[in-house]
Every structure is written in C-alpha cells, then in structure tokens.
Design an enzyme around this catalytic site. Structure first.
Site, PDB file in Angstrom:
ATOM      1  N   TYR A  33       0.832  -1.200   0.000  1.00  0.00           N
ATOM      2  CA  TYR A  33       0.000   0.000   0.000  1.00  0.00           C
ATOM      3  C   TYR A  33       0.866   1.248   0.000  1.00  0.00           C
ATOM      4  O   TYR A  33       2.090   1.171   0.176  1.00  0.00           O
ATOM      5  CB  TYR A  33      -0.947  -0.002   1.205  1.00  0.00           C
ATOM      6  CG  TYR A  33      -0.311   0.341   2.531  1.00  0.00           C
ATOM      7  CD1 TYR A  33       0.579  -0.521   3.153  1.00  0.00           C
ATOM      8  CD2 TYR A  33      -0.598   1.553   3.162  1.00  0.00           C
ATOM      9  CE1 TYR A  33       1.162  -0.199   4.372  1.00  0.00           C
ATOM     10  CE2 TYR A  33      -0.015   1.883   4.384  1.00  0.00           C
ATOM     11  CZ  TYR A  33       0.856   1.004   4.988  1.00  0.00           C
ATOM     12  OH  TYR A  33       1.431   1.329   6.191  1.00  0.00           O
ATOM     13  N   ARG A  52       8.449   4.149  -4.252  1.00  0.00           N
ATOM     14  CA  ARG A  52       8.425   3.056  -3.267  1.00  0.00           C
ATOM     15  C   ARG A  52       7.348   2.028  -3.622  1.00  0.00           C
ATOM     16  O   ARG A  52       7.528   0.827  -3.418  1.00  0.00           O
ATOM     17  CB  ARG A  52       8.195   3.620  -1.859  1.00  0.00           C
ATOM     18  CG  ARG A  52       8.310   2.542  -0.775  1.00  0.00           C
ATOM     19  CD  ARG A  52       8.243   3.119   0.625  1.00  0.00           C
ATOM     20  NE  ARG A  52       7.023   3.873   0.835  1.00  0.00           N
ATOM     21  CZ  ARG A  52       6.803   4.659   1.902  1.00  0.00           C
ATOM     22  NH1 ARG A  52       7.736   4.794   2.823  1.00  0.00           N
ATOM     23  NH2 ARG A  52       5.670   5.312   2.032  1.00  0.00           N
ATOM     24  N   ARG A 100      -7.837 -20.492  -2.265  1.00  0.00           N
ATOM     25  CA  ARG A 100      -6.786 -20.348  -1.257  1.00  0.00           C
ATOM     26  C   ARG A 100      -5.740 -21.452  -1.337  1.00  0.00           C
ATOM     27  O   ARG A 100      -6.059 -22.628  -1.270  1.00  0.00           O
ATOM     28  CB  ARG A 100      -7.404 -20.339   0.145  1.00  0.00           C
ATOM     29  CG  ARG A 100      -6.378 -20.069   1.235  1.00  0.00           C
ATOM     30  CD  ARG A 100      -6.994 -20.072   2.637  1.00  0.00           C
ATOM     31  NE  ARG A 100      -5.962 -19.815   3.627  1.00  0.00           N
ATOM     32  CZ  ARG A 100      -5.109 -20.725   4.078  1.00  0.00           C
ATOM     33  NH1 ARG A 100      -5.186 -21.963   3.638  1.00  0.00           N
ATOM     34  NH2 ARG A 100      -4.187 -20.399   4.972  1.00  0.00           N
ATOM     35  N   LYS A 147       6.547  -2.011   1.825  1.00  0.00           N
ATOM     36  CA  LYS A 147       5.371  -1.426   2.481  1.00  0.00           C
ATOM     37  C   LYS A 147       4.174  -2.372   2.346  1.00  0.00           C
ATOM     38  O   LYS A 147       3.230  -2.104   1.606  1.00  0.00           O
ATOM     39  CB  LYS A 147       5.081  -0.044   1.875  1.00  0.00           C
ATOM     40  CG  LYS A 147       4.197   0.824   2.766  1.00  0.00           C
ATOM     41  CD  LYS A 147       4.288   2.272   2.362  1.00  0.00           C
ATOM     42  CE  LYS A 147       3.199   3.131   2.968  1.00  0.00           C
ATOM     43  NZ  LYS A 147       3.245   3.225   4.429  1.00  0.00           N
ATOM     44  N   GLU A 179      11.654   1.724  14.713  1.00  0.00           N
ATOM     45  CA  GLU A 179      10.827   2.853  14.278  1.00  0.00           C
ATOM     46  C   GLU A 179       9.556   2.831  15.108  1.00  0.00           C
ATOM     47  O   GLU A 179       9.422   2.020  16.015  1.00  0.00           O
ATOM     48  CB  GLU A 179      10.521   2.764  12.774  1.00  0.00           C
ATOM     49  CG  GLU A 179       9.863   1.461  12.356  1.00  0.00           C
ATOM     50  CD  GLU A 179       9.597   1.346  10.859  1.00  0.00           C
ATOM     51  OE1 GLU A 179       9.472   2.379  10.168  1.00  0.00           O
ATOM     52  OE2 GLU A 179       9.485   0.205  10.380  1.00  0.00           O
TER      53      GLU A 179
HETATM   54  N1  PMP Z   1       7.392   3.433   9.144  1.00  0.00           N
HETATM   55  C1  PMP Z   1       6.245   2.739   9.068  1.00  0.00           C
HETATM   56  C2  PMP Z   1       6.153   1.401   9.723  1.00  0.00           C
HETATM   57  C3  PMP Z   1       5.132   3.284   8.389  1.00  0.00           C
HETATM   58  O1  PMP Z   1       3.983   2.603   8.308  1.00  0.00           O
HETATM   59  C4  PMP Z   1       5.257   4.589   7.788  1.00  0.00           C
HETATM   60  C5  PMP Z   1       4.148   5.235   7.020  1.00  0.00           C
HETATM   61  N2  PMP Z   1       2.873   4.927   7.329  1.00  0.00           N
HETATM   62  C6  PMP Z   1       6.483   5.263   7.917  1.00  0.00           C
HETATM   63  C7  PMP Z   1       7.530   4.652   8.587  1.00  0.00           C
HETATM   64  C8  PMP Z   1       6.687   6.647   7.324  1.00  0.00           C
HETATM   65  O2  PMP Z   1       6.802   6.568   5.929  1.00  0.00           O
HETATM   66  P1  PMP Z   1       6.345   7.797   5.007  1.00  0.00           P
HETATM   67  O3  PMP Z   1       7.122   8.970   5.464  1.00  0.00           O
HETATM   68  O4  PMP Z   1       6.720   7.369   3.626  1.00  0.00           O
HETATM   69  O5  PMP Z   1       4.867   7.978   5.204  1.00  0.00           O
END
Ligand code: PMP
Length: 284
Positions: A33, A52, A100, A147, A179
């Site tokens: 996403y 990305r 599935r 992502k 993070e």
């Molecule tokens: N880390 C995670 C786990 C995220 O889900 C996101 C964005 N939702 C980010 C960092 C930040 O990424 P961006 O600046 O591209 O939104």
C-alpha cells in the site's frame, strides 16, 4: 458522506465497491500500500511514494496494475471526483484472487483499490502538544522495508499504547529502536545532533524521513544515521516521528518519562515548518 472509490478500473460509490473473499490481500496479507498527503489539491512527495510503490510491487513480484502516467492521473481524478483538496490518498494493490493456496499462480490480475480520506492535514492540533509513546518489543516480520499490509502487530501496538494512555509505540529490537508503529523515529541529542536509524530491512524507508534528513543537513545540522536505544531517546533533547500523515510530530513522553522539558521542542517545529514549505513547493 459517500466517497467515490477506485476499484480495478471502475469508479464506484464506496458502498458498492466489492472485492473477493478469496483475494490474497484478505487471506494472506499478500498486498502492498501507499499513503500520499494532499494539500490544496496538490500531491506531497508523489515521486517518492510512487517510487516506493514500484519497489514494493517488484519485491513481491506483483505486476504494476497501471502505467506510471495512469497512476498519476488516477491520483488527480480521485481528488476531482471527491472534491477533495486536503487529506490523504490511500492505495492498495494485492496479488489478486484465486482459490486459497500458499502457492500462487503467476498470472493473477492484481486487485487495485484507491480511496480518499478528507482531513485538514495542515491543522494537526497535536503538533502543539506533542504525543506520547511506549516502547514495545519489535514483533513484525523482517522485511519491513517493503510497504506490505501486514499491519496486525502495528495495530495491536497502537491499541496497547492507547490502553497505557499513550499515542503510539516505538519498537525495540536487540536493544535498539527500529521505528514507530506507522512512522520513523528520530532523536535530537543534547549536543544538537539529529540521530535516526540507518536504512535496512529493519524499518520502512520513509519518504518523509528522507526529506527531513535532507532539510536538516541543508540547514547545517549534524546528522547521524545509526541505531539508538530507548535510554538515549529518553535522555535526548527532542524526539519526533515522521510520516506522510503527520509530517514531523514531536514526541514528548516515552514510557511515561518526559523528553526534555516534556513539551514540543524547537528543532521538530522548525523541521516541520521547513518540510511543509519545501515539499509544498515541489508538490504536484
Ligand atoms: N514506518 C512505518 C512502519 C510506516 O507505516 C510509515 C508510514 N505509514 C512510515 C515509517 C513513514 O513513511 P512515510 O514517510 O513514507 O509515510
């Protein structure tokens, strides 16, 4: 309010858009996403998000559902169709639907969904107060640079944070913060150095993170890309998170302990203002 959403080539009222229960996004979280912020009808950091998106698709071997040009025009059209000038555009691409099986066919047609979320992104009241976070063991999978929609652990982490009276969680792995649950984490040391985790598969490569580091360097700040511990964060002058939905958001409390004075600091405020100004100038 009923939105018009995009689903596999069609524009539909949100209540009429349907996808298969066999969709691999639903059954296996086999999907990726993106989220792009919109200010005054313009797309913030679109190039970063579309880049990305392509990397995430390639990493999972999912076909791009539309061409680059079409992807940009769909972003514009969804704004027009919904009369949205400020908010977020969410898009998701799954590998598609079939009976599935862990093994999947290589000729599936991806499922491609887009919707808008209207909100005043430039008027976030939490920028003034800052947010509080808790620390939690890192429990997500190991390919976090992609992502993907495997957000269950992140969702549980946000619920746990709320239960503990906080706004978010910082994930900790081998003693270091990776993070936050849906944003990148940064600290400003008492000596004024901006420290942020170096890029690897341990964390998502945030588009906002990249630009904020660039702006900090251009402003002459010392920037170090390395891991930092919860203890370093708690002892920092400032802590903040970055994401496409929050831009730069101060963190004023970690595990109940105030960061610095316990109020938003000047570096995060300056970086937020510069980020918005700089990225609005390049918005498309
Ligand atoms: N880390 C995670 C786990 C995220 O889900 C996101 C964005 N939702 C980010 C960092 C930040 O990424 P961006 O600046 O591209 O939104």
């Amino acid at each position: 309010m009923s939105r018009i959403v995009y689903l596999n080539g069609q524009w539909l009222p949100e209540t009429e858009a349907r996808i298969s229960v066999f969709d691999r996004g639903f059954v296996f979280a086999d999907a990726i996403y993106e989220v792009t912020a919109v200010i005054g009808g313009k797309l913030i950091d679109y190039a970063g998000h579309s880049g990305r998106l392509k990397r995430s698709l390639a990493a999972l071997g999912i076909q791009a559902p539309v061409s680059d040009d079409e992807m940009l025009s769909l972003h514009r059209e969804i704004l027009t169709r919904n009369g949205m000038t400020d908010g977020l555009i969410y898009l998701q691409v799954s590998r598609g639907a079939e009976d599935r099986d862990f093994l999947f066919s290589d000729d599936l047609t991806p499922t491609f969904v887009m919707f808008t979320q209207s909100r005043p992104v430039l008027a976030n009241p939490k920028w003034q107060t800052g947010i509080s976070v808790i620390t939690m063991p890192e429990g997500r999978w190991v390919q976090r640079q992609i992502k993907t929609v495997q957000l269950l652990y992140s969702s549980l982490a946000k619920m746990e944070a709320r239960k503990q009276g906080a706004d978010d969680a910082f994930f900790v792995e081998d003693g270091f913060i990776t993070e936050a649950s849906s944003s990148n984490a940064h600290i400003v040391t008492k000596a004024g150095t901006l420290v942020t985790r170096d890029l690897s598969n341990a964390l998502l490569h945030g588009i906002t993170r990249g630009w904020v580091l660039d702006l900090a360097r251009r402003a002459g700040m010392a920037v170090e890309e390395r891991g930092f511990t919860p203890a370093e964060a708690k002892d920092a002058a400032e802590v903040f998170i970055t994401s496409a939905t929050n831009f730069v958001m101060p963190v004023v409390r970690i595990d109940g302990q105030p960061v610095g004075a316990g109020t938003p600091g000047p570096v995060s405020e300056t970086l937020r203002k510069r980020y918005i100004e700089d990225r609005l100038a390049s918005a498309i």
